[in-house]
Design an enzyme around this catalytic site. Structure first.
Site, PDB file in Angstrom:
ATOM      1  N   GLU A 295       0.483   5.599   0.783  1.00 55.69           N
ATOM      2  CA  GLU A 295      -0.381   6.569   1.462  1.00 55.69           C
ATOM      3  C   GLU A 295      -0.588   7.866   0.699  1.00 55.69           C
ATOM      4  O   GLU A 295      -0.641   8.943   1.303  1.00 55.69           O
ATOM      5  CB  GLU A 295       0.212   6.871   2.844  1.00 55.69           C
ATOM      6  CG  GLU A 295       1.534   7.634   2.849  1.00 55.69           C
ATOM      7  CD  GLU A 295       2.772   6.773   2.793  1.00 55.69           C
ATOM      8  OE1 GLU A 295       3.861   7.292   3.069  1.00 55.69           O
ATOM      9  OE2 GLU A 295       2.660   5.573   2.468  1.00 55.69           O
ATOM     10  N   ASN A 296      -0.719   7.833  -0.615  1.00 57.57           N
ATOM     11  CA  ASN A 296      -0.877   9.072  -1.380  1.00 57.57           C
ATOM     12  C   ASN A 296      -2.065   9.878  -0.851  1.00 57.57           C
ATOM     13  O   ASN A 296      -3.141   9.324  -0.632  1.00 57.57           O
ATOM     14  CB  ASN A 296      -1.057   8.742  -2.861  1.00 57.57           C
ATOM     15  CG  ASN A 296       0.083   7.891  -3.390  1.00 57.57           C
ATOM     16  OD1 ASN A 296       1.240   8.239  -3.239  1.00 57.57           O
ATOM     17  ND2 ASN A 296      -0.249   6.755  -3.975  1.00 57.57           N
TER      18      ASN A 296
ATOM     19  N   HIS B  33      -2.882   1.793   8.877  1.00 59.47           N
ATOM     20  CA  HIS B  33      -1.522   2.342   8.783  1.00 59.47           C
ATOM     21  C   HIS B  33      -1.483   3.508   7.796  1.00 59.47           C
ATOM     22  O   HIS B  33      -0.871   4.545   8.075  1.00 59.47           O
ATOM     23  CB  HIS B  33      -0.548   1.245   8.342  1.00 59.47           C
ATOM     24  CG  HIS B  33       0.882   1.684   8.323  1.00 59.47           C
ATOM     25  ND1 HIS B  33       1.699   1.643   9.439  1.00 59.47           N
ATOM     26  CD2 HIS B  33       1.656   2.196   7.328  1.00 59.47           C
ATOM     27  CE1 HIS B  33       2.895   2.096   9.135  1.00 59.47           C
ATOM     28  NE2 HIS B  33       2.895   2.438   7.850  1.00 59.47           N
ATOM     29  N   GLU B  34      -2.162   3.360   6.658  1.00 58.46           N
ATOM     30  CA  GLU B  34      -2.175   4.446   5.667  1.00 58.46           C
ATOM     31  C   GLU B  34      -3.002   5.638   6.169  1.00 58.46           C
ATOM     32  O   GLU B  34      -2.668   6.790   5.881  1.00 58.46           O
ATOM     33  CB  GLU B  34      -2.714   3.948   4.324  1.00 58.46           C
ATOM     34  CG  GLU B  34      -2.041   2.694   3.779  1.00 58.46           C
ATOM     35  CD  GLU B  34      -0.522   2.723   3.851  1.00 58.46           C
ATOM     36  OE1 GLU B  34       0.085   3.776   3.584  1.00 58.46           O
ATOM     37  OE2 GLU B  34       0.066   1.684   4.186  1.00 58.46           O
TER      38      GLU B  34
ATOM     39  N   ALA C 164       0.840  -1.194   0.000  1.00 56.46           N
ATOM     40  CA  ALA C 164       0.000   0.000   0.000  1.00 56.46           C
ATOM     41  C   ALA C 164       0.870   1.236   0.000  1.00 56.46           C
ATOM     42  O   ALA C 164       2.030   1.198   0.414  1.00 56.46           O
ATOM     43  CB  ALA C 164      -0.920  -0.001   1.225  1.00 56.46           C
TER      44      ALA C 164
END
Length: 490
Positions: free
Chosen positions: A102-103, A126-127, A100
């Protein structure tokens, strides 16, 4: 094709076929991302939607509907308002090379993680945590990635404690810290990548810092800081102030630590930064494991059954009936099962009788479980040269194209006697792999390459042509560090 971007605003000019995107906040360049594909969407909350290919959308909706808003609300109660407007998620093909990313406004996540409810929960949370730690306040250099990852991991666990309880958080933490110590044995305690402040010498690939030290040793340091406060709530207040002070900027470790000591003048007076054996400077620059680890006793109700079952299978002489009847893995949490299998991996190779009995007891059960569980059983199969289940390794690698599911198996296959088997599978699947992943596997396969007899595990399989490896790979002088047990989100 639907086009999406990490942006706070977007428009589509249908007559011209043009998408336009705008980001109203300053962000570091690594968070600028764009995706295009056969994507459709559905709302899963008041400020969240999922985007996915049509065949995946129903599953994504069922797994995440209402959940993201719950996690965002919990995070806001801890660390202040969510500043990015929307929190959308796009599910990408299995060949996406990381779990993943995190944009801002649009988390990118690999679709294969939908198989595992618990890993999906942890990865998305988490993101979400990165929206504060990493996106709002960013590490100024890759040498201090722990400023984003360690803080995000700490925040992730505060959110899971608020929403799922301390026992679940302790179980997940125990699983990750086990993996950290496994990686420590693999790399050695003096390895410079085990520092929190790694020096990027010329020729060092920053991607080698995507390891569990950045995440888990960073988390342990942040947890230690929280313990100095005596109350997690006091530390939450500090982190809110830290975010407000440095919002939309990049920082170094000293900024965080100076702010911490200024926020808690009583701790500054006590010179906690110089406490013998736990000096802040030592946390940052010493190699090896964390200087202190959290108390995980609140997770004992979930971890104790794992320890009991592991002892039954590894105590001589083996009492098969007692071991087989001790626990029903189908009723366990995913993190319990992977923790048990990881312990068996640590003890491999096992006696042939043990691996044979384990297969009789669990192999068919594990076949129906998620990929996080199956890969661990298949690693046990490979490390123990258990040929009756080897066909499952082939089947798995023919269907899994993610870095986190392919690299561990290829590394194990190439460590033992099964390299020709690995070459054969790679030759059949290489065109389905992401180019970066393909190159990494080529590096693994090329190390110490010698002609080996092909192991025919399925009828009609051709011998493996060794020329599938590119010549330039065998000449590589700066191959990636082996991180066998690291499946981490960004």
């Amino acid at each position: 094709m639907q086009v999406l971007m990490s942006a706070t605003q977007s428009t589509f000019l249908e007559d011209e076929g043009v998408y336009q995107f705008y980001m109203e906040h300053p962000v570091p360049a690594y968070l600028v991302a764009l995706v295009a594909g056969d994507l459709i969407h559905a709302d899963i909350g008041p400020r969240s939607r999922v985007w996915a290919e049509p065949c995946l959308l129903p599953t994504a909706i069922s797994k995440l509907s209402g959940m993201v808003e719950r996690w965002l609300t919990a995070a806001e109660s801890l660390y202040g308002p969510y500043i990015w407007g929307r929190y959308d998620i796009v599910f990408l093909p299995p060949s996406f090379p990381i779990v993943a990313m995190e944009n801002p406004c649009l988390t990118f996540i690999i679709s294969s993680i939908l198989e595992s409810d618990e890993f999906l929960i942890i990865d998305v949370i988490h993101e979400v945590a990165h929206s504060w730690f990493g996106n709002a306040v960013t590490n100024a250099t890759w040498e201090e990635m722990w400023l984003s990852e360690g803080l995000a991991t700490y925040a992730q666990r505060r959110i899971t404690t608020e929403t799922y309880g301390a026992a679940f958080t302790c179980l997940e933490t125990a699983f990750r810290l086990d993996a950290l110590h496994r990686q420590m044995k693999l790399l050695g305690e003096d390895n410079p990548v085990s520092k929190l402040q790694v020096k990027l010498e010329p020729g060092v690939n920053p991607s080698n810092l995507m390891n569990l030290f950045t995440y888990e040793k960073g988390y342990c340091f942040v947890y230690y800081l929280s313990q100095l406060c005596g109350d997690p709530g006091r530390f939450d207040s500090f982190l809110r102030a830290y975010i407000e002070k440095y919002k939309f900027t990049s920082v170094v470790a000293q900024d965080l630590l100076d702010s911490f000591l200024n926020f808690f003048p009583d701790l500054k007076e006590q010179c906690v930064e110089s406490k013998a054996g736990l000096e802040f400077e030592r946390w940052l620059n010493a190699t090896g494991p964390p200087l202190a680890e959290p108390d995980l006793s609140q997770g004992s109700s979930l971890t104790r059954p794992v320890e009991t079952l592991f002892k039954l299978w590894t105590t001589e002489p083996l009492d098969f009936d007692a071991a087989a009847s001790s626990a029903d893995l189908t009723k366990w949490r995913t993190f319990q099962t992977v923790l048990f299998l990881d312990r068996l991996l640590d003890g491999s190779p096992l006696r042939h009788e043990v691996i044979k009995r384990l297969s009789e007891c669990y192999s068919s059960q594990l076949d129906s479980m998620n990929a996080e569980i199956r890969i661990r059983w298949l690693q046990i199969v490979v490390r123990n040269d258990y040929y009756p289940d080897l066909y499952k390794v082939r089947r798995f690698l023919e269907n899994q194209m993610s870095r986190m599911y392919t690299i561990p198996l290829y590394e194990d296959l190439c460590t033992g006697t099964l390299k020709s088997f690995a070459l054969e599978i790679f030759y059949q699947t290489q065109n389905q792999l992401h180019p970066n992943l393909r190159k990494t596997i080529q590096q693994i396969l090329s190390q110490g390459l010698n002609p080996l007899p092909a192991i025919d595990t399925t009828a009609g399989t051709a011998d493996t042509p060794a020329m599938v490896l590119e010549d330039k790979v065998s000449e590589a002088t700066n191959g990636a560090i082996s991180l066998r047990d690291v499946n981490v989100s960004a």
